[in-house]
Design a protein around this motif. Structure first.
Motif, PDB file in Angstrom:
ATOM      1  N   UNK A   1      -8.605   4.724  -0.660  1.00  0.00           N
ATOM      2  CA  UNK A   1      -9.994   4.518  -0.243  1.00  0.00           C
ATOM      3  C   UNK A   1     -10.076   3.499   0.895  1.00  0.00           C
ATOM      4  N   UNK A   2     -11.252   3.432   1.517  1.00  0.00           N
ATOM      5  CA  UNK A   2     -11.427   2.507   2.648  1.00  0.00           C
ATOM      6  C   UNK A   2     -11.577   1.064   2.157  1.00  0.00           C
ATOM      7  N   UNK A   3     -11.866   0.147   3.074  1.00  0.00           N
ATOM      8  CA  UNK A   3     -11.887  -1.278   2.742  1.00  0.00           C
ATOM      9  C   UNK A   3     -12.914  -1.628   1.669  1.00  0.00           C
ATOM     10  N   UNK A   4     -13.930  -0.769   1.509  1.00  0.00           N
ATOM     11  CA  UNK A   4     -14.954  -1.061   0.510  1.00  0.00           C
ATOM     12  C   UNK A   4     -14.731  -0.282  -0.778  1.00  0.00           C
ATOM     13  N   UNK A   5     -13.646   0.474  -0.832  1.00  0.00           N
ATOM     14  CA  UNK A   5     -13.337   1.223  -2.043  1.00  0.00           C
ATOM     15  C   UNK A   5     -14.251   2.413  -2.257  1.00  0.00           C
ATOM     16  N   UNK A   6     -14.853   2.899  -1.181  1.00  0.00           N
ATOM     17  CA  UNK A   6     -15.783   4.017  -1.290  1.00  0.00           C
ATOM     18  C   UNK A   6     -15.040   5.304  -1.658  1.00  0.00           C
ATOM     19  N   UNK A   7     -15.525   5.953  -2.711  1.00  0.00           N
ATOM     20  CA  UNK A   7     -14.857   7.173  -3.170  1.00  0.00           C
ATOM     21  C   UNK A   7     -15.418   8.398  -2.460  1.00  0.00           C
TER      22      UNK A   7
ATOM     23  N   UNK B   1     -14.407   5.166 -14.261  1.00  0.00           N
ATOM     24  CA  UNK B   1     -14.231   4.050 -13.315  1.00  0.00           C
ATOM     25  C   UNK B   1     -12.820   3.480 -13.398  1.00  0.00           C
TER      26      UNK B   1
ATOM     27  N   UNK C   1     -13.142  11.751  -5.951  1.00  0.00           N
ATOM     28  CA  UNK C   1     -13.834  12.069  -7.193  1.00  0.00           C
ATOM     29  C   UNK C   1     -13.192  13.280  -7.862  1.00  0.00           C
TER      30      UNK C   1
ATOM     31  N   UNK D   1      -7.237   3.519  -5.413  1.00  0.00           N
ATOM     32  CA  UNK D   1      -7.210   2.316  -4.585  1.00  0.00           C
ATOM     33  C   UNK D   1      -6.455   2.462  -3.256  1.00  0.00           C
ATOM     34  N   UNK D   2      -5.209   2.961  -3.290  1.00  0.00           N
ATOM     35  CA  UNK D   2      -4.479   3.007  -2.006  1.00  0.00           C
ATOM     36  C   UNK D   2      -5.063   4.007  -1.006  1.00  0.00           C
TER      37      UNK D   2
ATOM     38  N   UNK E   1     -10.630   5.858 -11.712  1.00  0.00           N
ATOM     39  CA  UNK E   1     -10.884   5.838 -10.263  1.00  0.00           C
ATOM     40  C   UNK E   1     -10.174   4.682  -9.563  1.00  0.00           C
ATOM     41  N   UNK E   2      -9.818   3.619 -10.309  1.00  0.00           N
ATOM     42  CA  UNK E   2      -9.079   2.537  -9.656  1.00  0.00           C
ATOM     43  C   UNK E   2      -7.736   3.048  -9.126  1.00  0.00           C
TER      44      UNK E   2
ATOM     45  N   UNK F   1       0.825  -1.209   0.000  1.00  0.00           N
ATOM     46  CA  UNK F   1       0.000   0.000   0.000  1.00  0.00           C
ATOM     47  C   UNK F   1       0.862   1.264   0.000  1.00  0.00           C
TER      48      UNK F   1
END
Lengths: 373, 376
Positions: free
Chosen positions: A107-113, A97, A118, A104-105, A100-101, A74
């Protein structure tokens, strides 16, 4: 300035077998390093090793003062982003999208943006001039557009270092320039270090702060482009014939026609270039003169002919140069007058044409004159 | 991200949408709307038709007394017994039909999610537990267990079946993985899957040849795939494995999304690729093994349902795909089971027959219509 990226005695290769050893790179922050070298020389292998996709065999890679082996995946992802040659085919993903990947490093565990994420996506898309592609399905894009999106993805990761493997490979010239401009901007304004491989030596010379010449077991050369240029490393690197690569222009001419000259071209001031190239295509060996050494015709002529009569710049041409040219001319079957205007310094060229006419050697004039040889 | 579409809007720049949340909500609502009548029809129709009103009444009573029973420490046991066991109808309802539809729904969902995970793993929309021979592998090991262990022990417990199916799934997955290193081409992967299923089928047949008549009867009906053996115990096992399995898959949504860009990019984003891949395969095998152990190999659900779901969602966002795929698989299997039970009643078709009829054309459609650039 302190070195930000450094490799120390790095050896890389596959399955424990060393391909290239003793790679020593030192790079400050915000600089651009380009790897050049022939196909299969190991450029990608080096890039894969410094991005940890491939295990290094020996030696160390440092980012800052820390060995990259000690970074967690990470942490590493926050330091370094990549643009690979892998052809990706994500199904039903919009460009936004895909970009937006890159978050990744962060965002939280659910990948919430978050709105902050954004915004980073939007900024990255804007930077690569692809904001209008945001809602498009990635799979419907052209190669050039895809490459821009992948660059936006890397930018969106907000790295300190961007590593790109042949980023210009599928791009036409306009996108190449645009892409390299963006990279230059990233390096200059955001102080991002760029490490990439390029096929285009001329572009590499122009964009890079450092070049790394990769060929076979060891590194051929590492240094600023000027230094590499002076030492004729490029010709050795690609095993080019002397002269066929013009170091000053970064342009390439095709191989010289072989044999004694059959046509003499009276040229100068850029009028000769198209005639030289035409003769090269028809594989007709030619001689040319009298050209000032500073003349653009001279640069090209030297790559395409062994019989170029030259004169030092800013001095009138001399009797001696005229005689040398006259000897070549009288041995030729025909003469081309490329249409260079006569002036006080080059009046011997007018003499050359007069000489040809006196000897009954046919003289062809103008741009479109067909030369029947 | 607020409710509705997540947007990145900055005056006057264009709006960027990241995942169409309203479409996801719509698809989920439609699937639920389909699932409820499907469940009701299933309970309602059969050799003994039970009126919908009676169904509602009995279920309501059962829930009411069941809860009351729970809170009063058995005070309503008699009442509960009178609801669930008093008439033939209520017995059919509570011991046959309800467990069966619940099983069909849960296993259908699990099988679809299992297929989805395999597709993520191979980055290939044609992957699925059945077409890759994984179900056949599970069947083979279960067959061996039934025939050879069954004769030593009086019966084989559902846990043993599950373990056998899991081992079989992993075995075939390992073989397919080994080959997939050599061939990156997806048609070849399919051919390998089919070949592996033939080999497993041959071994299973071999076992049958040496099995006792009683075992053969068991094995044959099971190996065709059916929900007819449903019991509350099976439902319990299925729920215990499939719900945590699906939740675990959902927790992997973030790396699954990044993995869609390939291993190189996934690694560069900070995913530990190797453990992630192992986790994907284990989860997928566990889910499909659970299905195979309980209901036998069921064809084409794992491959067709994720595809249908993706087309409905018009997105491959994993946090949307996993719940929607589960729900869609549940609807699909409940309907297929309804058809299997009723079309040629009183003869019952195997569930595999029905899912093939609906699933195989979807696969053919995908093969024909796959986009350019998907071949390699």
């Amino acid at each position: 300035m302190e070195n930000y990226f450094k490799t120390d005695g790095l050896a890389v290769g596959y399955n424990g077998r060393i391909l290239i050893h003793d790679i020593n790179i030192e790079l400050e922050k915000g600089k651009i390093l380009t790897l050049i070298g022939p196909n299969g020389a190991g450029k990608s292998t080096i890039l894969k090793s410094i991005t940890r996709q491939l295990e290094t065999i020996s030696g160390t890679v440092f980012i800052g003062s820390k060995d990259i082996v000690s970074w967690s995946p990470k942490e590493m992802a926050k330091k370094m982003a990549v643009v690979l040659t892998d052809r990706i085919r994500p199904e039903l993903m919009t460009c936004a999208e895909v970009v937006a990947t890159g978050r990744y490093p962060y965002t939280n565990a659910f990948g919430k943006l978050t709105p902050r994420d954004a915004e980073a996506v939007r900024e990255a898309l804007e930077l690569v001039h692809a904001l209008d592609l945001a809602g498009r399905d990635f799979m419907t894009l052209s190669d050039g557009q895809r490459q821009r999106i992948m660059l936006a993805r890397a930018i969106c990761q907000e790295p300190q270092i961007i590593v790109l493997d042949e980023p210009t490979a599928y791009l036409d010239i306009r996108y190449k320039i645009e892409l390299l401009d963006i990279l230059r901007g990233m390096a200059g304004q955001r102080n991002v270090t760029v490490i990439m491989s390029l096929h285009e030596i001329d572009l590499a010379m122009k964009i890079s702060d450092y070049l790394l010449c990769v060929k076979g077991d060891t590194i051929d050369a590492f240094g600023p482009p000027d230094e590499i240029l002076e030492n004729h490393t490029i010709e050795q690197l690609y095993e080019l014939q002397d002269g066929s690569y013009n170091l000053l222009f970064g342009s390439v001419e095709l191989t010289k026609p072989e044999g004694p000259p059959r046509i003499f071209v009276v040229a100068g001031g850029g009028h000769g270039i198209s005639r030289y190239r035409e003769l090269q295509k028809r594989k007709i060996p030619f001689a040319t003169g009298i050209l000032f050494e500073s003349d653009v015709d001279c640069q090209v002529a030297k790559e395409l002919s062994d019989h170029v009569v030259t004169a030092p710049p800013f001095e009138p041409m001399t009797e001696r140069q005229f005689r040398k040219a006259a000897d070549l001319l009288t041995a030729c079957e025909a003469v081309i007058d490329a249409g260079t205007p006569a002036g006080t310094l080059n009046h011997y060229n007018t003499e050359l044409i007069r000489l040809a006419e006196d000897r009954g050697i046919p003289v062809y004039r103008g741009k479109d004159a067909e030369v029947p040889v | 991200m607020k409710a509705g579409n997540s947007q990145i809007a900055k005056e006057p720049g264009p709006v960027i949408r990241l995942g169409n949340r309203s479409r996801f909500t719509l698809v989920i609502l439609i699937l639920i709307a389909l699932l409820i009548p499907a469940l009701l029809l299933n309970v309602n129709i059969g050799s003994v038709p039970i009126a919908a009103g009676d169904v509602f009444r009995m279920i309501w009573d059962a829930i009411r007394y069941g809860l009351a029973n729970l809170f009063t420490n058995g005070g309503f046991a008699d009442k509960l017994q009178s609801v669930t066991g008093s008439s033939t109808e209520s017995q059919i309802l509570f011991t046959i039909r309800i467990p069966r539809i619940l099983l069909a729904a849960v296993l259908g969902g699990a099988l679809s999610v299992s297929g989805y995970l395999l597709q993520v793993f191979f980055r290939n929309p044609i992957a699925g537990p059945f077409v890759l021979g994984i179900s056949s592998g599970a069947k083979m090991v279960v067959g061996i267990t039934l025939v050879f262990l069954g004769s030593f022990f009086s019966g084989v417990s559902s846990f043993t079946m599950l373990a056998a199916a899991f081992i079989g799934s992993l075995l075939v997955t390992a073989v397919v993985l080994l080959f997939s290193q050599k061939v990156r081409n997806m048609s070849m992967l399919l051919v390998i899957g089919i070949m592996v299923s033939y080999i497993c089928g041959a071994v299973t047949d071999f076992c049958i040849t040496f099995a006792s008549d009683h075992d053969v009867a068991n094995l044959t009906s099971w190996s065709m795939g059916t929900f007819s053996g449903a019991s509350w115990q099976n439902v319990g096992t299925a729920l215990l494995v499939c719900i945590p399995g699906t939740v675990a898959a959902l927790l992997l949504s973030k790396p699954i999304g990044a993995y869609a860009l390939g291993e190189g990019y996934a690694q560069s984003m900070g995913i530990r690729v190797r453990p992630f891949r192992v986790l994907l395969i284990l989860l997928s095998s566990l889910l499909s093994a659970c299905v195979t152990a309980i209901a036998g190999p069921i064809s084409f659900v794992g491959i067709a349902v994720p595809h249908i779901t993706r087309s409905l969602l018009k997105s491959s966002k994993p946090s949307f795909m996993i719940p929607a795929t589960f729900l869609c698989g549940a609807v699909f299997c409940v309907f297929c089971d309804l058809i299997a039970r009723t079309v040629f009643a009183p003869t019952e078709l195997s569930i595999g027959t029905v899912t093939s009829v609906f699933g195989a054309p979807v696969v053919i459609y995908m093969m024909v219509n796959r986009r350019r650039g998907m071949e390699d």
